[in-house]
Design a protein around this motif. Structure first.
Motif, PDB file in Angstrom:
ATOM      1  N   MET A   1       0.955  -1.541  -0.027  1.00  0.00           N
ATOM      2  CA  MET A   1       0.140   0.358  -0.345  1.00  0.00           C
ATOM      3  C   MET A   1       0.849   0.915   0.103  1.00  0.00           C
ATOM      4  O   MET A   1       1.574   1.582   1.177  1.00  0.00           O
ATOM      5  CB  MET A   1      -1.257  -0.500   1.323  1.00  0.00           C
ATOM      6  CG  MET A   1      -2.400   1.539   1.283  1.00  0.00           C
ATOM      7  SD  MET A   1      -3.267   1.054   2.524  1.00  0.00           S
ATOM      8  CE  MET A   1      -4.275   0.948   0.916  1.00  0.00           C
ATOM      9  N   THR A   2       0.690   2.037  -1.159  1.00  0.00           N
ATOM     10  CA  THR A   2       1.282   3.288  -0.929  1.00  0.00           C
ATOM     11  C   THR A   2       0.253   4.281  -0.366  1.00  0.00           C
ATOM     12  O   THR A   2      -1.176   5.064  -0.966  1.00  0.00           O
ATOM     13  CB  THR A   2       1.112   3.543  -2.231  1.00  0.00           C
ATOM     14  OG1 THR A   2       2.672   3.128  -2.509  1.00  0.00           O
ATOM     15  CG2 THR A   2       2.316   5.167  -2.781  1.00  0.00           C
ATOM     16  N   ILE A   3       0.402   5.025  -0.034  1.00  0.00           N
ATOM     17  CA  ILE A   3      -0.760   5.858   0.538  1.00  0.00           C
ATOM     18  C   ILE A   3       0.640   7.482   0.238  1.00  0.00           C
ATOM     19  O   ILE A   3       1.543   7.845   0.234  1.00  0.00           O
ATOM     20  CB  ILE A   3      -0.512   6.454   2.580  1.00  0.00           C
ATOM     21  CG1 ILE A   3      -0.810   5.145   2.356  1.00  0.00           C
ATOM     22  CG2 ILE A   3      -1.654   7.131   3.093  1.00  0.00           C
ATOM     23  CD1 ILE A   3      -2.454   4.582   2.030  1.00  0.00           C
ATOM     24  N   PHE A   4      -0.091   8.635   0.342  1.00  0.00           N
ATOM     25  CA  PHE A   4       0.070   9.973  -0.083  1.00  0.00           C
ATOM     26  C   PHE A   4      -0.363  10.868   1.188  1.00  0.00           C
ATOM     27  O   PHE A   4      -1.522  10.854   1.081  1.00  0.00           O
ATOM     28  CB  PHE A   4       0.108  10.643  -1.478  1.00  0.00           C
ATOM     29  CG  PHE A   4       0.363  10.184  -3.218  1.00  0.00           C
ATOM     30  CD1 PHE A   4       2.169  10.157  -3.003  1.00  0.00           C
ATOM     31  CD2 PHE A   4       0.415   8.837  -3.342  1.00  0.00           C
ATOM     32  CE1 PHE A   4       2.784   9.550  -4.441  1.00  0.00           C
ATOM     33  CE2 PHE A   4       0.732   8.330  -4.373  1.00  0.00           C
ATOM     34  CZ  PHE A   4       1.519   8.814  -4.362  1.00  0.00           C
ATOM     35  N   THR A   5       0.068  11.252   1.772  1.00  0.00           N
ATOM     36  CA  THR A   5       0.143  12.605   2.957  1.00  0.00           C
ATOM     37  C   THR A   5       0.209  13.528   2.398  1.00  0.00           C
ATOM     38  O   THR A   5       1.548  14.140   2.355  1.00  0.00           O
ATOM     39  CB  THR A   5       0.145  11.593   3.831  1.00  0.00           C
ATOM     40  OG1 THR A   5       0.188  10.300   3.854  1.00  0.00           O
ATOM     41  CG2 THR A   5       0.088  12.410   5.638  1.00  0.00           C
ATOM     42  N   ARG A   6      -0.434  14.689   2.731  1.00  0.00           N
ATOM     43  CA  ARG A   6      -0.835  15.624   2.485  1.00  0.00           C
ATOM     44  C   ARG A   6      -0.466  16.649   4.593  1.00  0.00           C
ATOM     45  O   ARG A   6      -1.189  15.688   4.776  1.00  0.00           O
ATOM     46  CB  ARG A   6      -1.289  16.843   2.063  1.00  0.00           C
ATOM     47  CG  ARG A   6      -1.546  16.150   0.699  1.00  0.00           C
ATOM     48  CD  ARG A   6      -2.429  16.857   0.115  1.00  0.00           C
ATOM     49  NE  ARG A   6      -3.289  17.001   0.191  1.00  0.00           N
ATOM     50  CZ  ARG A   6      -4.772  17.563   0.350  1.00  0.00           C
ATOM     51  NH1 ARG A   6      -4.318  18.660   0.039  1.00  0.00           N
ATOM     52  NH2 ARG A   6      -6.247  17.083   0.771  1.00  0.00           N
ATOM     53  N   ILE A   7       0.577  17.103   4.298  1.00  0.00           N
ATOM     54  CA  ILE A   7       0.686  17.541   6.229  1.00  0.00           C
ATOM     55  C   ILE A   7       1.069  19.530   5.494  1.00  0.00           C
ATOM     56  O   ILE A   7       1.591  19.966   5.318  1.00  0.00           O
ATOM     57  CB  ILE A   7       2.320  17.397   6.453  1.00  0.00           C
ATOM     58  CG1 ILE A   7       2.499  16.005   6.715  1.00  0.00           C
ATOM     59  CG2 ILE A   7       2.383  18.209   7.551  1.00  0.00           C
ATOM     60  CD1 ILE A   7       1.506  15.142   7.079  1.00  0.00           C
TER      61      ILE A   7
ATOM     62  N   VAL B   1       8.402   6.651   4.680  1.00  0.00           N
ATOM     63  CA  VAL B   1       8.318   7.179   4.651  1.00  0.00           C
ATOM     64  C   VAL B   1       9.347   7.509   3.304  1.00  0.00           C
ATOM     65  O   VAL B   1      10.695   7.375   3.664  1.00  0.00           O
ATOM     66  CB  VAL B   1       8.921   9.645   4.770  1.00  0.00           C
ATOM     67  CG1 VAL B   1       8.135  10.036   3.695  1.00  0.00           C
ATOM     68  CG2 VAL B   1       7.221   9.031   6.264  1.00  0.00           C
ATOM     69  N   VAL B   2       9.000   6.616   1.866  1.00  0.00           N
ATOM     70  CA  VAL B   2      10.317   7.275   0.863  1.00  0.00           C
ATOM     71  C   VAL B   2      10.266   7.818   0.277  1.00  0.00           C
ATOM     72  O   VAL B   2      10.987   8.024  -0.458  1.00  0.00           O
ATOM     73  CB  VAL B   2       9.740   5.813  -0.250  1.00  0.00           C
ATOM     74  CG1 VAL B   2       9.851   4.222   1.053  1.00  0.00           C
ATOM     75  CG2 VAL B   2       8.316   5.330  -0.383  1.00  0.00           C
ATOM     76  N   GLU B   3       9.219   9.492   0.188  1.00  0.00           N
ATOM     77  CA  GLU B   3       9.517  10.332  -0.554  1.00  0.00           C
ATOM     78  C   GLU B   3       8.894  11.999   0.393  1.00  0.00           C
ATOM     79  O   GLU B   3       7.936  11.832   0.606  1.00  0.00           O
ATOM     80  CB  GLU B   3       8.738  10.381  -2.241  1.00  0.00           C
ATOM     81  CG  GLU B   3       9.591   9.445  -2.784  1.00  0.00           C
ATOM     82  CD  GLU B   3       8.836   9.516  -3.942  1.00  0.00           C
ATOM     83  OE1 GLU B   3       8.363  11.403  -4.642  1.00  0.00           O
ATOM     84  OE2 GLU B   3       8.173   9.101  -4.780  1.00  0.00           O
ATOM     85  N   CYS B   4       9.526  12.315   0.223  1.00  0.00           N
ATOM     86  CA  CYS B   4       9.189  14.182   0.973  1.00  0.00           C
ATOM     87  C   CYS B   4       9.426  14.939   0.421  1.00  0.00           C
ATOM     88  O   CYS B   4      10.430  15.155   0.525  1.00  0.00           O
ATOM     89  CB  CYS B   4       9.414  14.081   2.639  1.00  0.00           C
ATOM     90  SG  CYS B   4       9.329  14.942   3.614  1.00  0.00           S
TER      91      CYS B   4
ATOM     92  N   LEU C   1       4.162  13.572   0.980  1.00  0.00           N
ATOM     93  CA  LEU C   1       5.013  12.921   1.823  1.00  0.00           C
ATOM     94  C   LEU C   1       4.397  11.130   1.359  1.00  0.00           C
ATOM     95  O   LEU C   1       3.184  11.286   0.480  1.00  0.00           O
ATOM     96  CB  LEU C   1       4.564  12.389   2.596  1.00  0.00           C
ATOM     97  CG  LEU C   1       4.573  13.157   4.441  1.00  0.00           C
ATOM     98  CD1 LEU C   1       4.871  12.965   5.483  1.00  0.00           C
ATOM     99  CD2 LEU C   1       6.090  13.993   3.972  1.00  0.00           C
ATOM    100  N   ARG C   2       5.298  10.152   0.400  1.00  0.00           N
ATOM    101  CA  ARG C   2       4.795   9.023   0.246  1.00  0.00           C
ATOM    102  C   ARG C   2       4.752   8.444   0.965  1.00  0.00           C
ATOM    103  O   ARG C   2       6.281   7.764   1.612  1.00  0.00           O
ATOM    104  CB  ARG C   2       5.338   8.635  -1.569  1.00  0.00           C
ATOM    105  CG  ARG C   2       5.696   7.594  -2.632  1.00  0.00           C
ATOM    106  CD  ARG C   2       5.239   7.345  -3.822  1.00  0.00           C
ATOM    107  NE  ARG C   2       6.703   7.505  -3.490  1.00  0.00           N
ATOM    108  CZ  ARG C   2       6.938   5.908  -3.675  1.00  0.00           C
ATOM    109  NH1 ARG C   2       6.248   4.550  -3.759  1.00  0.00           N
ATOM    110  NH2 ARG C   2       8.832   6.170  -4.157  1.00  0.00           N
TER     111      ARG C   2
END
Length: 153
Positions: free
Chosen positions: A66-72, A95-98, A109-110
């Motif tokens: 599961m890949t989730i995109f998260t906005r902070i 967190v593989v990308e920020c 974030l990915r």
């Protein structure tokens, strides 16, 4: 910016596709003998055009499907808050990308996790507890249309 000729570009494209091939195989593909090929690769490494060599893993095969995109959104956008958040996120293997963003949110974030329950635990016990985090919004992709590590050269 580094000046690249067509042979450099061919080398970079070949390495992006599969850097596990032997240097002689790639040299032949780009039309060079091994010594000039290795000299060019060394220059590309020394100048930073080639950052590093890695193995691309299949997250689903490792139970991380599961890949989730998260906005902070942070409580403040001052340098101290941004730096503290970035430093904390670098320590989170999920967190593989920020990305520091211009626009609506402060960071994108990915996140790669096992399933939605794993993400919920990660969000509740890690993300929302970071100093300065005001709001977290989660985006769940339904289908991956394209994923590539190759950049156009």
């Amino acid at each position: 910016m580094l000046e690249l000729d067509e042979i450099d570009r061919k080398i970079l494209r070949a390495l992006q596709k599969n850097s596990k091939r032997t240097s002689s195989e790639i040299a032949e593909e780009v039309g060079l003998s091994q010594t000039p090929y290795l000299r060019r690769v060394r220059r590309l490494e020394d100048t930073g055009a080639i950052d590093r060599y890695v193995a691309i893993l299949n997250p689903a095969a490792l139970g991380l499907g599961m890949t989730i995109f998260t906005r902070i959104w942070l409580t403040g956008q001052d340098a101290r808050s941004v730096d503290a958040f970035g430093e904390a996120v670098r320590k989170m293997p999920e967190v593989v990308e920020c990305h520091l963003m211009a626009g609506d949110c402060d960071f994108l974030l990915r996140v790669v996790v096992h399933d939605i329950q794993s993400y919920r635990q990660f969000q509740a016990h890690h993300l929302t507890r970071l100093p300065g985090v005001q709001s977290v919004k989660t985006e769940i992709p339904m289908q991956q249309i394209k994923a590539s590590t190759e950049i156009p050269v």
